[in-house]
Scaffold this motif. Structure first.
Motif, PDB file in Angstrom:
ATOM      1  N   UNK A  97      21.936  -4.738 -39.975  1.00 36.29           N
ATOM      2  CA  UNK A  97      21.210  -3.962 -39.219  1.00 36.29           C
ATOM      3  C   UNK A  97      19.700  -3.909 -39.976  1.00 36.29           C
ATOM      4  N   UNK A  98      19.789  -4.125 -41.186  1.00 36.12           N
ATOM      5  CA  UNK A  98      18.663  -4.390 -42.001  1.00 36.12           C
ATOM      6  C   UNK A  98      17.975  -5.500 -41.904  1.00 36.12           C
ATOM      7  N   UNK A  99      18.749  -6.736 -41.464  1.00 38.85           N
ATOM      8  CA  UNK A  99      17.982  -7.890 -41.131  1.00 38.85           C
ATOM      9  C   UNK A  99      17.413  -7.690 -39.786  1.00 38.85           C
ATOM     10  N   UNK A 100      18.232  -7.219 -39.016  1.00 41.69           N
ATOM     11  CA  UNK A 100      17.336  -6.979 -37.658  1.00 41.69           C
ATOM     12  C   UNK A 100      16.134  -6.001 -37.404  1.00 41.69           C
ATOM     13  N   UNK A 101      16.361  -4.931 -38.347  1.00 46.53           N
ATOM     14  CA  UNK A 101      14.933  -4.127 -38.504  1.00 46.53           C
ATOM     15  C   UNK A 101      14.135  -4.886 -39.226  1.00 46.53           C
ATOM     16  N   UNK A 102      14.121  -5.580 -40.222  1.00 46.28           N
ATOM     17  CA  UNK A 102      13.167  -6.589 -40.731  1.00 46.28           C
ATOM     18  C   UNK A 102      12.695  -7.787 -39.799  1.00 46.28           C
ATOM     19  N   UNK A 103      13.458  -8.117 -39.014  1.00 48.47           N
ATOM     20  CA  UNK A 103      13.162  -9.372 -37.981  1.00 48.47           C
ATOM     21  C   UNK A 103      12.029  -8.427 -37.039  1.00 48.47           C
ATOM     22  N   UNK A 104      12.422  -7.107 -36.520  1.00 48.09           N
ATOM     23  CA  UNK A 104      11.758  -6.659 -35.552  1.00 48.09           C
ATOM     24  C   UNK A 104      10.224  -6.125 -36.230  1.00 48.09           C
ATOM     25  N   UNK A 105      10.237  -5.845 -37.572  1.00 48.79           N
ATOM     26  CA  UNK A 105       9.033  -5.379 -38.292  1.00 48.79           C
ATOM     27  C   UNK A 105       8.116  -6.787 -38.461  1.00 48.79           C
ATOM     28  N   UNK A 106       8.667  -7.765 -38.878  1.00 51.76           N
ATOM     29  CA  UNK A 106       7.979  -8.984 -38.846  1.00 51.76           C
ATOM     30  C   UNK A 106       7.207  -9.495 -37.172  1.00 51.76           C
ATOM     31  N   UNK A 107       8.139  -9.230 -36.444  1.00 53.33           N
ATOM     32  CA  UNK A 107       7.772  -9.504 -34.996  1.00 53.33           C
ATOM     33  C   UNK A 107       6.577  -8.644 -34.690  1.00 53.33           C
ATOM     34  N   UNK A 108       6.772  -7.251 -34.767  1.00 53.75           N
ATOM     35  CA  UNK A 108       5.708  -6.473 -34.578  1.00 53.75           C
ATOM     36  C   UNK A 108       4.498  -6.520 -35.353  1.00 53.75           C
ATOM     37  N   UNK A 109       4.394  -7.083 -36.581  1.00 57.06           N
ATOM     38  CA  UNK A 109       3.261  -7.331 -37.629  1.00 57.06           C
ATOM     39  C   UNK A 109       2.727  -8.634 -37.007  1.00 57.06           C
ATOM     40  N   UNK A 110       3.421  -9.612 -36.548  1.00 64.92           N
ATOM     41  CA  UNK A 110       2.818 -10.842 -35.997  1.00 64.92           C
ATOM     42  C   UNK A 110       2.199 -10.518 -34.770  1.00 64.92           C
TER      43      UNK A 110
END
Length: 141
Positions: free
Chosen positions: A48-61
């Motif tokens: 879940x943490x990794x998924x949230x981090x990936x979503x945050x990276x995608x949103x920031x990108x």
């Protein structure tokens, strides 16, 4: 720009690897159950943490790309305009150089072969017995 591309590619690769595992895990269990294994709980929380981090990276990108895109488009347009101006200046300069070369060519040709519009040089004849110490008359020998 390369940093943004690298972040986007790495987040995409990470999501491709994590999503099938997450889908398989969530299809087995919807919760932790009555007596979950500690490793299952840690694995689920890590996922879940990794998924949230990936979503945050995608949103920031995506936000970064949205901010950079107008500047890149403006710079590209400026580059095209500058290139067109420089091409026009180069064309004008080459035309001037061609005209100058053509003029110099005709001047050199006229000085070597003579100007067809000018009268030919006068030919003066004297008897051989006459000395050549007489002064020139009217610019002639």
């Amino acid at each position: 720009m390369q940093l943004i591309k690298a972040a986007l590619i790495s987040s995409t690769v990470f999501m491709v690897m994590v999503l099938p595992a997450h889908a398989a895990e969530s299809s087995k269990k919807t919760g932790y159950g009555d007596n979950p294994n500690i490793f299952e709980v840690l694995g689920q929380k890590t996922l879940d943490t990794a998924q949230d981090a990936a979503n945050a990276v995608d949103r920031t990108t995506q936000e970064g790309i949205a901010k950079v895109r107008p500047k890149v488009a403006e710079t590209w347009q400026g580059t095209k305009t500058y290139s067109e101006e420089q091409a026009e200046i180069a064309k004008e300069n080459s035309q001037k150089a061609a005209a100058t070369v053509n003029k110099k060519w005709h001047e050199a040709k006229a000085s070597v072969l003579g100007d067809p519009n000018s009268p030919p040089a006068p030919i003066e004849s004297r008897p051989l017995s006459q000395p050549n110490n007489a002064p020139a008359q009217n610019g002639q020998l």
